[in-house]
Design a protein around this motif. Structure first.
Motif, PDB file in Angstrom:
ATOM      1  N   VAL A  61       0.834  -1.191   0.000  1.00 13.93           N
ATOM      2  CA  VAL A  61       0.000   0.000   0.000  1.00 13.93           C
ATOM      3  C   VAL A  61       0.877   1.252   0.000  1.00 13.93           C
ATOM      4  CG1 VAL A  61      -1.727   1.302   1.300  1.00 13.93           C
ATOM      5  CG2 VAL A  61      -1.825  -1.205   1.236  1.00 13.93           C
ATOM      6  N   VAL A  62       0.561   2.189  -0.903  1.00 10.39           N
ATOM      7  CA  VAL A  62       1.279   3.466  -0.962  1.00 10.39           C
ATOM      8  C   VAL A  62       0.257   4.588  -0.813  1.00 10.39           C
ATOM      9  CG1 VAL A  62       2.799   4.963  -2.305  1.00 10.39           C
ATOM     10  CG2 VAL A  62       3.007   2.476  -2.508  1.00 10.39           C
ATOM     11  N   PHE A  63       0.279   5.264   0.326  1.00 11.98           N
ATOM     12  CA  PHE A  63      -0.632   6.378   0.535  1.00 11.98           C
ATOM     13  C   PHE A  63      -0.139   7.612  -0.205  1.00 11.98           C
ATOM     14  CE2 PHE A  63      -1.507   3.886   4.467  1.00 11.98           C
ATOM     15  CZ  PHE A  63      -2.857   3.688   4.251  1.00 11.98           C
ATOM     16  N   PRO A  64      -1.042   8.516  -0.626  1.00 15.14           N
ATOM     17  CA  PRO A  64      -0.621   9.753  -1.294  1.00 15.14           C
ATOM     18  C   PRO A  64       0.366  10.538  -0.424  1.00 15.14           C
ATOM     19  CG  PRO A  64      -2.994   9.451  -1.489  1.00 15.14           C
ATOM     20  CD  PRO A  64      -2.517   8.390  -0.540  1.00 15.14           C
ATOM     21  N   PRO A  65       1.301  11.256  -1.046  1.00 16.42           N
ATOM     22  CA  PRO A  65       2.381  11.928  -0.294  1.00 16.42           C
ATOM     23  C   PRO A  65       1.908  12.817   0.844  1.00 16.42           C
ATOM     24  CG  PRO A  65       2.824  11.990  -2.642  1.00 16.42           C
ATOM     25  CD  PRO A  65       1.448  11.421  -2.498  1.00 16.42           C
ATOM     26  N   GLN A  66       0.860  13.607   0.618  1.00 19.46           N
ATOM     27  CA  GLN A  66       0.409  14.559   1.635  1.00 19.46           C
ATOM     28  C   GLN A  66      -0.809  14.058   2.409  1.00 19.46           C
ATOM     29  OE1 GLN A  66       2.355  17.143   2.191  1.00 19.46           O
ATOM     30  NE2 GLN A  66       3.630  16.453   0.488  1.00 19.46           N
ATOM     31  N   SER A  67      -1.002  12.760   2.444  1.00 20.14           N
ATOM     32  CA  SER A  67      -2.186  12.208   3.085  1.00 20.14           C
ATOM     33  C   SER A  67      -2.077  12.240   4.604  1.00 20.14           C
ATOM     34  CB  SER A  67      -2.401  10.761   2.630  1.00 20.14           C
ATOM     35  OG  SER A  67      -1.332   9.937   3.088  1.00 20.14           O
ATOM     36  N   ASN A  68      -3.239  12.189   5.233  1.00 21.05           N
ATOM     37  CA  ASN A  68      -3.285  12.118   6.690  1.00 21.05           C
ATOM     38  C   ASN A  68      -2.633  10.840   7.198  1.00 21.05           C
ATOM     39  OD1 ASN A  68      -4.328  12.855   9.410  1.00 21.05           O
ATOM     40  ND2 ASN A  68      -5.618  11.058   9.122  1.00 21.05           N
ATOM     41  N   GLU A  69      -2.797   9.749   6.446  1.00 19.73           N
ATOM     42  CA  GLU A  69      -2.212   8.469   6.855  1.00 19.73           C
ATOM     43  C   GLU A  69      -0.692   8.552   6.911  1.00 19.73           C
ATOM     44  OE1 GLU A  69      -6.117   8.326   5.527  1.00 19.73           O
ATOM     45  OE2 GLU A  69      -4.408   8.743   4.208  1.00 19.73           O
ATOM     46  N   ASN A  70      -0.083   9.158   5.889  1.00 18.67           N
ATOM     47  CA  ASN A  70       1.377   9.306   5.893  1.00 18.67           C
ATOM     48  C   ASN A  70       1.845  10.235   7.007  1.00 18.67           C
ATOM     49  OD1 ASN A  70       2.116   7.549   3.906  1.00 18.67           O
ATOM     50  ND2 ASN A  70       2.288   9.087   2.299  1.00 18.67           N
ATOM     51  N   ALA A  71       1.055  11.256   7.306  1.00 23.16           N
ATOM     52  CA  ALA A  71       1.418  12.166   8.394  1.00 23.16           C
ATOM     53  C   ALA A  71       1.468  11.430   9.723  1.00 23.16           C
ATOM     54  CB  ALA A  71       0.429  13.325   8.456  1.00 23.16           C
ATOM     55  N   VAL A  72       0.492  10.541   9.951  1.00 25.54           N
ATOM     56  CA  VAL A  72       0.465   9.767  11.190  1.00 25.54           C
ATOM     57  C   VAL A  72       1.639   8.786  11.222  1.00 25.54           C
ATOM     58  CG1 VAL A  72      -0.850   8.073  12.526  1.00 25.54           C
ATOM     59  CG2 VAL A  72      -2.012  10.017  11.479  1.00 25.54           C
ATOM     60  N   ILE A  73       1.917   8.142  10.098  1.00 20.03           N
ATOM     61  CA  ILE A  73       3.043   7.204  10.038  1.00 20.03           C
ATOM     62  C   ILE A  73       4.355   7.912  10.359  1.00 20.03           C
ATOM     63  CG2 ILE A  73       4.427   5.749   8.501  1.00 20.03           C
ATOM     64  CD1 ILE A  73       1.792   5.101   7.012  1.00 20.03           C
TER      65      ILE A  73
END
Length: 214
Positions: free
Chosen positions: A62-74
């Protein structure tokens, strides 16, 4: 010497790191005569319908979008792996998620998430699923089609097996019911279908005629 021979020679040179490479990095041997090593991943356990939905929407791993909330939490909860913790190994019931690139936390050094950090990531994934389900189903339920068939078709469109369509239906129904019990009607207010669609009648409200308190 072939590229494959070079690859195994490198593995011999870093034999103590091989378990890390095998578990945390996806390796593609040769593409256009070049070695390509993909992103570092971590693993998280999700319900089967969530895993299937993620793979269908964002790939595997899974690759979340660069500016996504999920990536921010990760990124927020990433830390260096404690020396006593062994690298994660891929398993069928686990979902691989790519660790986003970060100058502040390079994935080659910051690639560990604790149990509570993974729970926070899972919550963001569940929120994303609910938003996707609600937004698309709210539009579909305005059509003249029963809820069960609509949910089944939605699951099919998003790569979710029929075995889990009832789970998704119950999740959607609970979301809608939790609002309606508090007088917030987010679906149709007048239609009725045979498969458990509730009927609501919204009465017209009148303006507040009370004098303001001075």
């Amino acid at each position: 010497m072939s590229y494959l021979e070079i690859y195994f020679l490198l593995l011999e040179q870093i034999n103590d790191k091989f378990i890390y490479l095998k578990s945390n990095i996806y390796i593609i041997f040769v593409i256009d005569n070049q070695f390509i090593m993909s992103h570092i991943v971590f693993y998280i356990k999700l319900e089967p319908y969530l895993k299937q939905w993620l793979h269908n929407s964002l790939g595997n791993p899974v690759v979340f979008p660069p500016q996504s909330n999920e990536n921010a939490v990760i990124r927020r909860f990433l830390r260096k792996r404690p020396p006593e913790v062994q690298p994660e190994m891929a398993e069928d019931e686990l979902t691989a998620i790519v660790i986003p690139d970060s100058k502040a936390k390079p994935p080659q050094y910051y690639n560990y998430l604790g149990k509570k950090a993974k729970a926070a990531v899972k919550e963001t994934i569940e929120d994303l699923f609910r938003a996707n389900l609600w937004n698309e189903m709210s539009d579909l339920t305005k059509r003249d089609c029963g809820l069960n068939k609509t949910i089944a078709a939605w699951c099919e469109m998003h790569g979710i097996d029929d075995d889990y369509s009832e789970t998704v239906r119950q999740k959607y129904y609970r979301m809608r019911t939790s609002y309606s019990r508090r007088g917030i009607f987010l679906g149709s207010l007048t239609r009725k279908h045979s498969d458990e669609l509730a009927v609501f009648v919204q009465t017209q409200t009148t303006p507040n005629t009370h004098n303001p308190i001075r």
